[in-house]
Design an enzyme around this catalytic site. Structure first.
Site, short mmCIF file in Angstrom:
data_model
loop_
_atom_site.label_atom_id
_atom_site.label_comp_id
_atom_site.label_asym_id
_atom_site.label_seq_id
_atom_site.Cartn_x
_atom_site.Cartn_y
_atom_site.Cartn_z
N ASP A 81 1.03 -1.29 -0.23
CA ASP A 81 -0.24 -0.21 0.02
C ASP A 81 1.07 1.75 -0.15
O ASP A 81 0.71 2.35 0.81
CB ASP A 81 -1.00 -0.12 1.16
CG ASP A 81 -1.79 -1.18 1.06
OD1 ASP A 81 -1.78 -1.79 0.33
OD2 ASP A 81 -2.77 -1.16 1.86
N ASP A 114 -4.47 -0.64 -1.82
CA ASP A 114 -5.98 -1.18 -1.04
C ASP A 114 -6.62 -0.25 -2.55
O ASP A 114 -6.59 0.71 -2.58
CB ASP A 114 -5.65 0.21 0.23
CG ASP A 114 -6.28 -0.25 1.38
OD1 ASP A 114 -6.69 -1.14 1.74
OD2 ASP A 114 -6.76 0.89 1.98
N HIS A 142 -17.37 2.15 0.72
CA HIS A 142 -17.57 1.39 1.61
C HIS A 142 -17.55 1.80 2.87
O HIS A 142 -16.94 2.38 3.55
CB HIS A 142 -15.34 1.48 1.29
CG HIS A 142 -14.75 -0.05 1.88
ND1 HIS A 142 -13.66 0.11 2.81
CD2 HIS A 142 -14.88 -1.45 1.15
CE1 HIS A 142 -13.44 -1.77 2.72
NE2 HIS A 142 -13.80 -2.34 2.29
N HIS A 158 -10.84 6.90 1.84
CA HIS A 158 -9.93 6.39 1.70
C HIS A 158 -9.41 5.63 0.33
O HIS A 158 -10.11 4.97 -0.17
CB HIS A 158 -8.52 6.27 2.29
CG HIS A 158 -8.47 5.13 3.32
ND1 HIS A 158 -9.81 4.81 4.15
CD2 HIS A 158 -8.12 3.99 2.89
CE1 HIS A 158 -9.65 3.35 4.07
NE2 HIS A 158 -8.00 2.68 3.22
N LYS A 177 -6.97 -4.73 -2.62
CA LYS A 177 -7.95 -5.56 -1.89
C LYS A 177 -8.16 -4.46 -1.35
O LYS A 177 -8.74 -3.39 -1.67
CB LYS A 177 -6.65 -6.25 -0.58
CG LYS A 177 -6.03 -5.12 -0.54
CD LYS A 177 -4.97 -5.89 0.38
CE LYS A 177 -3.42 -4.11 1.03
NZ LYS A 177 -5.01 -3.09 1.83
N CYS A 220 -2.05 -2.97 7.40
CA CYS A 220 -1.97 -4.04 6.49
C CYS A 220 -0.37 -4.63 6.63
O CYS A 220 -0.38 -5.36 5.77
CB CYS A 220 -1.95 -2.80 4.98
SG CYS A 220 -3.28 -2.99 5.26
C1 VGL Z 1 -4.81 0.49 5.65
C2 VGL Z 1 -6.30 1.44 7.35
C3 VGL Z 1 -7.21 1.41 6.39
C4 VGL Z 1 -3.37 0.14 5.71
C5 VGL Z 1 -5.39 0.02 4.67
O1 VGL Z 1 -2.91 0.61 4.26
O2 VGL Z 1 -2.84 0.18 6.34
N1 VGL Z 1 -5.05 1.35 7.04
N2 VGL Z 1 -7.14 0.83 4.84
ZN ZN Z 2 -8.25 0.73 3.32
#
Ligand code: VGL
Ligand code: ZN
Length: 213
Positions: free
Chosen positions: A17, A55, A61, A90, A115, A160
């Site tokens: 990510d 992400d 969502h 996000h 994902k 993540c």
């Molecule tokens: C993430 C919060 C929500 C991450 C992704 O990439 O760590 N954290 N979505």
């Molecule tokens: Zn996310």
């Protein structure tokens, strides 16, 4: 310890990510998120096999606080699969916030795993969605390529990255996390808690220099 085998044949570098929304100026900015790019790119250049994750949420969502009346980002709610942290909107599919940081070397990636695409299930890990049962298929893809070791870096360390590393370990891979190629959100002590969980699971916490890169 110097161990180049972590990046050699039989290993995969998982870059988690590294997207605009997780970097300063983004919707869910991780402090120092963009500062890891030189370290991440060094790992990418050295790795035999590179997989990126992205992400990639639909516009509405279930992990977005904006969908839940009376809730704010970073609150926790209870959903079908257990507690779920709520986030600012996000990484919405196709937006610039969801794009990889422009300085990330993406050309060497053999696979991009997207994902968090199902509206009702969040997905931190590169392997399983947050219901802990829906697979992304990455496990099978890696096994089919003869991979037995997984090296993780990226954003965010305590969400993540940690979820991916812990799942990889549970699936039987040898796992290392490259500390100085990650940055953390650190929500309610999550950074320390996840470090402890990874240590207990037998995950090697290392650095770029520790990998001889
Ligand atoms: C993430 C919060 C929500 C991450 C992704 O990439 O760590 N954290 N979505
Ligand atoms: Zn996310």
């Amino acid at each position: 310890m110097t161990d180049t085998t972590w990046l050699g044949p039989g290993a995969v570098l998982l870059v988690i990510d590294v997207q605009n929304d997780f970097c300063p100026g983004g919707a869910l900015a991780v402090p120092g998120g963009d500062a890891i790019l030189p370290a991440v790119n060094r790992l990418v250049a050295a790795a035999d096999l590179v997989v990126l994750t992205q992400d990639w949420h639909p516009r509405k969502h279930g992990s977005f606080a904006s969908l839940h009346k009376g809730k704010a980002p970073f609150d926790t709610i209870e959903v079908a699969y257990g507690p779920q942290t709520l986030w600012p909107d996000h990484c919405v599919q196709g937006t610039s916030g969801a794009a990889f940081h422009e300085d990330l070397t993406t050309d060497r990636a053999a696979l991009i795993v997207r994902k968090g695409m199902r509206p009702s299930v969040d997905s931190y890990s590169a392997f399983f969605e947050n219901d802990r049962t829906t697979t992304t298929g990455l496990d099978g893809w890696l096994r089919a390529r003869g991979v037995s070791r997984v090296v993780c870096c990226g954003l965010a360390y305590d969400f993540c990255v940690a979820y991916s590393a812990l799942d990889a370990r549970r699936l039987g891979f040898g796992v290392a996390v490259v500390d100085d190629a990650c940055a953390a959100i650190d929500l309610g002590g999550s950074k320390g808690a996840q470090t402890e969980a990874m240590r207990k699971a037998g995950i090697e916490l290392t650095t770029v220099a520790g990998l001889g890169v």
